[in-house]
Design an enzyme around this catalytic site. Structure first.
Site, mmCIF file in Angstrom:
data_model
loop_
_atom_site.group_PDB
_atom_site.id
_atom_site.type_symbol
_atom_site.label_atom_id
_atom_site.label_comp_id
_atom_site.label_asym_id
_atom_site.label_seq_id
_atom_site.Cartn_x
_atom_site.Cartn_y
_atom_site.Cartn_z
ATOM 1 N N ALA A 1 92.019 -19.556 34.763
ATOM 2 C CA ALA A 1 90.863 -20.616 34.109
ATOM 3 C C ALA A 1 90.132 -19.525 33.105
ATOM 4 O O ALA A 1 90.450 -18.205 33.565
ATOM 5 C CB ALA A 1 89.908 -20.880 35.038
ATOM 6 N N GLY B 1 94.013 -20.340 38.146
ATOM 7 C CA GLY B 1 94.271 -21.637 37.560
ATOM 8 C C GLY B 1 95.813 -21.704 37.041
ATOM 9 O O GLY B 1 95.961 -23.157 37.244
ATOM 10 N N GLU C 1 97.612 -22.379 40.396
ATOM 11 C CA GLU C 1 97.077 -23.846 40.874
ATOM 12 C C GLU C 1 97.779 -25.002 39.862
ATOM 13 O O GLU C 1 98.243 -25.985 40.234
ATOM 14 C CB GLU C 1 95.675 -23.914 40.716
ATOM 15 C CG GLU C 1 95.205 -22.807 41.688
ATOM 16 C CD GLU C 1 93.538 -22.612 41.603
ATOM 17 O OE1 GLU C 1 93.118 -22.274 40.533
ATOM 18 O OE2 GLU C 1 92.820 -22.910 42.502
ATOM 19 N N GLU D 1 91.261 -14.541 42.210
ATOM 20 C CA GLU D 1 89.752 -14.836 42.159
ATOM 21 C C GLU D 1 88.788 -14.031 42.889
ATOM 22 O O GLU D 1 87.793 -13.747 42.534
ATOM 23 C CB GLU D 1 89.416 -16.329 42.623
ATOM 24 C CG GLU D 1 90.084 -17.607 41.665
ATOM 25 C CD GLU D 1 91.622 -17.731 41.739
ATOM 26 O OE1 GLU D 1 92.253 -17.148 42.595
ATOM 27 O OE2 GLU D 1 91.938 -18.647 41.118
#
Ligand code: CAA
Length: 260
Positions: free
Chosen positions: A66, A111, A114, A134
């Site tokens: 992200a 992300g 993911e 993260e």
């Protein structure tokens, strides 16, 4: 659809969706996530679509996570909303009616890992790197990583990756079962296309129902999942695919299925 952060090319049943922010290693900001939703909504209208390949622009990253710059100033409510948006994208891909393959061509972190995990099949180039870093940033995965990683590779290996934030290479990802195969960068897209060319020869209804049986079944207890499998198995017998597939076998010829 006008898109600033995605390229979507469609040819002969195969769509290649490329996250196209190479200067930020294809990091997912809000606009990119919204474009992914729009793109998959459009792809869902293509009847003869066999499947989708997702990859990243450039030779360095699939998706490096992200977008940290975009997330930095968020408060709790906005952080939650951003997480929910990302989760919606992952769920859209996971439940998409046609197979989706991640062609992981470099960093697949946070992300990005993911996103790869939401796809049905993951093929990695030898230079791919995976991780959920993260905890280095004082947060936890927000696009489903705490849930999909243990389901894919088991709780122990998943927790090790999640709690250390360590990166692993493609061979280790293969050893852990996080990717289906490791190929050279040159072979990456051709190999993904080969998989979809193979899928294209099968019965389109059975491909769709098979993905549905696995995806929905994984969320049920074994009895309910098997009942659902029986329902979907039964449904196959109402399709032209089953008539043609079984007749072709008995006539010792290749099946001629309809469009995907
Ligand atoms: N968000 C925003 N920008 C990013 C980014 C990210 N996730 N990853 C890389 N970039 C940007 C860098 O800031 C840099 O920009 P500038 O050139 O403007 O400085 C550019 O991409 C190139 O990156 P680096 O110079 O850092 O390249 P490198 O080769 O030295 O390192 C890397 C590559 C190891 C992938 C490193 O960029 C990195 O660690 N990136 C962050 C990875 C990360 O922590 N991802 C998880 C994000 S949080 C998340 O995803 C939460 C969630 O679950 C939803």
């Amino acid at each position: 659809m006008q898109m600033n952060n995605l390229l979507c090319e469609y040819e002969e049943g195969v769509a290649v969706v490329t996250v196209n922010r190479p200067k930020a290693l294809n990091a997912l900001n809000r606009e990119t996530l919204e474009e992914l939703l729009g793109c998959f909504a459009e792809l869902a209208t293509i009847r003869e679509l066999v499947g989708v390949i997702i990859t990243g622009a450039g030779d360095k990253a699939f998706v490096a996570g992200a977008d940290i710059a975009a997330m930095q100033g968020l408060d709790a409510l906005a952080g939650r909303a951003f997480g929910l948006l990302g989760q919606r994208v992952m769920r859209t891909i996971e439940t998409f009616a046609k197979p989706v393959i991640a062609a992981v061509n470099g960093f697949a972190l946070g992300g990005g890992c993911e996103l790869a995990m939401a796809c049905d099949i993951r093929i990695a180039a030898v230079n791919a790197r995976f991780g959920q870093p993260e905890v280095n940033l004082g947060v936890i995965p927000g696009f489903g990583g705490t849930q999909r990683l243990p389901r894919l590779i088991g709780v122990g290996p998943a927790l090790e990756l999640l709690l250390t934030g360590d990166m692993i290479d493609a061979d280790e990802a293969y050893r852990l079962g996080l990717v289906n195969r490791v190929v050279t960068p040159e072979q990456l897209l051709p190999h993904c296309r080969e998989i979809l060319a193979n899928v294209a020869k099968k019965g389109p209804i059975s491909i769709k129902l098979c993905k549905e049986a696995v995806r929905a079944g994984m969320e049920l207890d074994i009895d309910s999942a098997c009942r659902q499998e029986a329902d979907l198995f039964g449904l196959c017998f109402a399709s032209a695919d089953q008539k043609e597939g079984m007749q072709a076998f008995l006539e010792k010829r290749a099946a001629m299925f309809g469009d995907h």
